[in-house]
Scaffold this active site. Structure first.
Site, PDB file in Angstrom:
ATOM      1  N   ALA A  19      48.379  31.766  44.809  1.00  0.00           N
ATOM      2  CA  ALA A  19      49.130  30.601  44.329  1.00  0.00           C
ATOM      3  C   ALA A  19      50.445  30.396  45.085  1.00  0.00           C
ATOM      4  O   ALA A  19      50.943  29.275  45.173  1.00  0.00           O
ATOM      5  CB  ALA A  19      49.395  30.729  42.837  1.00  0.00           C
ATOM      6  N   LEU A  67      47.321  34.034  29.452  1.00  0.00           N
ATOM      7  CA  LEU A  67      45.914  33.612  29.421  1.00  0.00           C
ATOM      8  C   LEU A  67      45.262  33.919  28.082  1.00  0.00           C
ATOM      9  O   LEU A  67      44.385  33.196  27.628  1.00  0.00           O
ATOM     10  CB  LEU A  67      45.136  34.338  30.538  1.00  0.00           C
ATOM     11  CG  LEU A  67      45.452  33.908  31.967  1.00  0.00           C
ATOM     12  CD1 LEU A  67      44.788  34.838  32.969  1.00  0.00           C
ATOM     13  CD2 LEU A  67      44.997  32.465  32.191  1.00  0.00           C
ATOM     14  N   SER A  88      44.192  34.920  37.223  1.00  0.00           N
ATOM     15  CA  SER A  88      43.078  35.796  36.852  1.00  0.00           C
ATOM     16  C   SER A  88      43.314  37.098  37.603  1.00  0.00           C
ATOM     17  O   SER A  88      43.735  37.057  38.762  1.00  0.00           O
ATOM     18  CB  SER A  88      41.741  35.181  37.315  1.00  0.00           C
ATOM     19  OG  SER A  88      40.658  35.732  36.621  1.00  0.00           O
ATOM     20  N   LYS A 169      34.500  36.783  37.528  1.00  0.00           N
ATOM     21  CA  LYS A 169      34.667  35.482  38.188  1.00  0.00           C
ATOM     22  C   LYS A 169      33.453  34.579  37.920  1.00  0.00           C
ATOM     23  O   LYS A 169      33.581  33.357  37.809  1.00  0.00           O
ATOM     24  CB  LYS A 169      34.858  35.666  39.700  1.00  0.00           C
ATOM     25  CG  LYS A 169      36.147  36.384  40.079  1.00  0.00           C
ATOM     26  CD  LYS A 169      37.398  35.723  39.534  1.00  0.00           C
ATOM     27  CE  LYS A 169      37.747  34.418  40.203  1.00  0.00           C
ATOM     28  NZ  LYS A 169      38.977  33.809  39.596  1.00  0.00           N
ATOM     29  N   VAL A 196      40.697  37.143  50.558  1.00  0.00           N
ATOM     30  CA  VAL A 196      41.850  36.421  51.099  1.00  0.00           C
ATOM     31  C   VAL A 196      42.773  37.408  51.819  1.00  0.00           C
ATOM     32  O   VAL A 196      43.099  38.479  51.281  1.00  0.00           O
ATOM     33  CB  VAL A 196      42.612  35.693  49.973  1.00  0.00           C
ATOM     34  CG1 VAL A 196      43.776  34.889  50.537  1.00  0.00           C
ATOM     35  CG2 VAL A 196      41.671  34.768  49.191  1.00  0.00           C
TER      36      VAL A 196
END
Ligand code: NAP
Length: 352
Positions: A19, A67, A88, A169, A196
């Site tokens: 993010a 969450l 997450s 996921k 990533v």
């Protein structure tokens, strides 16, 4: 892309690795980011986001949310048209997969998307899913049409006890499509990145991506690496894919966001020229029988089942949808690896 700069954008998990670059992209565009975080009083954690915002035309407003606390995203989402749900946990070494992975992923997605259902301004939700929701093991390729992972494919091999992160996921993305399908005001677009890599906005990120790349230089892998096939993508390309998924009117469905079909030995090789002299970069590929034998002792996540279904097997995905429809130009793998490693070097993350 027609972007109304007066309307705030919600980003869950803004403190996270993935993010961070997305928030940067948004504030540089002049947008106001609503960032619900677990602890808005944690100045250390927010320092890097605040630095980005200080030199950008846009701004960040923090809210408190979790969450697992239903309704806690309501205030932050009020007035937003676009919701990015990235939060997450990405961790491999967990004690209680149900509590540490499944619940925040699945219940968290339900929490955020049900809040979108109650927020009349929302017209688009971009969910950070994963290639882990497409395939759990490399052996899944054997049962995949054309032996290539595409957006049509769903992970059916993971479970609470085998590849639980991938399972989390998969459940989260399935939950998202179920909720999206029960209404017609907002459109769901998912970004499905492979592993990533690349420098973080916060150089001390706690994402598993950092742990994996750190092991190339801290001696953990000095005797060699298993021949594990995997996909990788640069964190900045992932951020751009999220941005386009939100603001390109045509964006839709699932989007495999993966720059390269590669392997652990190839990732190590990308670092050798620049760092091979000063750091114990792995130079050998470990034989599968050795990984099968010793792996479970060295690393709890490297179970015998995981080894037999993944090591020595390629991981191949088709990224053409993200290139053609979102217009992503993927960075070279060597650039992402070297820039990520350099950040770890500069921030003293290799005890010498
Ligand atoms: P990360 O740096 O650990 O970020 C995770 C984010 O989720 C953090 O902002 C964290 O907040 C937040 N979070 C975790 N539990 C939460 C809870 N109970 N309530 C509220 N927020 C919570 O990991 P990342 O790698 O950036 O992952 C971000 C997303 O990308 C995840 O959806 C992940 O599955 C997905 N993804 C990552 C990769 C990869 O290779 N990194 C690949 C594919 C997909 P705190 O700062 O408060 O902990």
């Amino acid at each position: 892309m027609n972007i109304d700069k007066g309307i705030p954008i919600l980003v869950t998990g803004a403190t996270g690795y993935v993010a961070g670059w997305l928030v940067k992209r948004l504030v540089e565009e002049g947008l106001t980011v609503h960032a619900p975080v677990r602890d808005p009083g944690d100045a250390g954690k927010l320092q890097y986001l605040n630095e980005i915002a200080a030199s950008a035309p846009g701004k960040i407003r923090y809210f408190k949310a979790d969450l697992l606390q239903p309704g806690s995203y309501e205030q932050a989402m009020t007035g937003c048209q676009t919701v990015f749900h990235t939060a997450s946990p990405f961790r491999i070494d967990v004690k209680d997969a149900q509590k540490e992975l499944i619940e925040p992923a699945q219940l968290g997605t339900r929490n955020v998307l049900e809040t979108a259902n109650r927020t009349p301004s929302v017209t688009r939700v971009v969910l950070t899913s994963s290639c882990a929701a497409i395939a759990g093991d490399n052996a899944d390729l054997d049962n995949t049409p054309g032996r290539i992972f595409t957006e049509e494919v769903w992970n059916t091999s993971s479970s609470l006890v085998h590849q639980p992160y991938s399972y989390s996921k998969t459940l989260a993305e399935r939950e998202a499509w179920k909720i999206a399908g029960s209404q017609n005001r907002w459109r769901l677009v998912t970004i499905n990145p492979s592993l990533v890599i690349g420098p973080g906005i916060n150089p001390n990120g706690t994402s598993e991506s950092f742990n994996i790349i750190r092991q190339f230089g801290d001696g953990t892998m000095k005797i060699g690496v298993p021949n594990l096939g995997l996909g990788v993508v640069d964190v900045r390309d992932v951020a751009e894919a999220h941005f386009r998924a939100a603001f390109n009117p045509e964006a839709n469905g699932r989007n495999i966001t993966s720059g390269h079909n590669t392997s652990l030995p190839e990732l190590a090789a990308a670092l050798l020229e620049r760092y091979g002299k000063d750091y114990p970069i792995p130079r050998r590929t470990l034989p599968k029988w050795l990984v099968w034998w010793v792996g479970p002792i060295a690393n709890k996540a490297l179970t015998r089942k995981m080894v037999s279904l993944n090591i020595g097997r390629p991981w191949i995905a088709d990224n053409s949808r993200s290139r053609n429809e979102l217009g992503i130009h993927y960075r070279p793998l060597a650039d992402s690896m070297n820039e990520f490693f350099q950040q770890l070097v500069e921030t003293g993350q290799f005890a010498k």
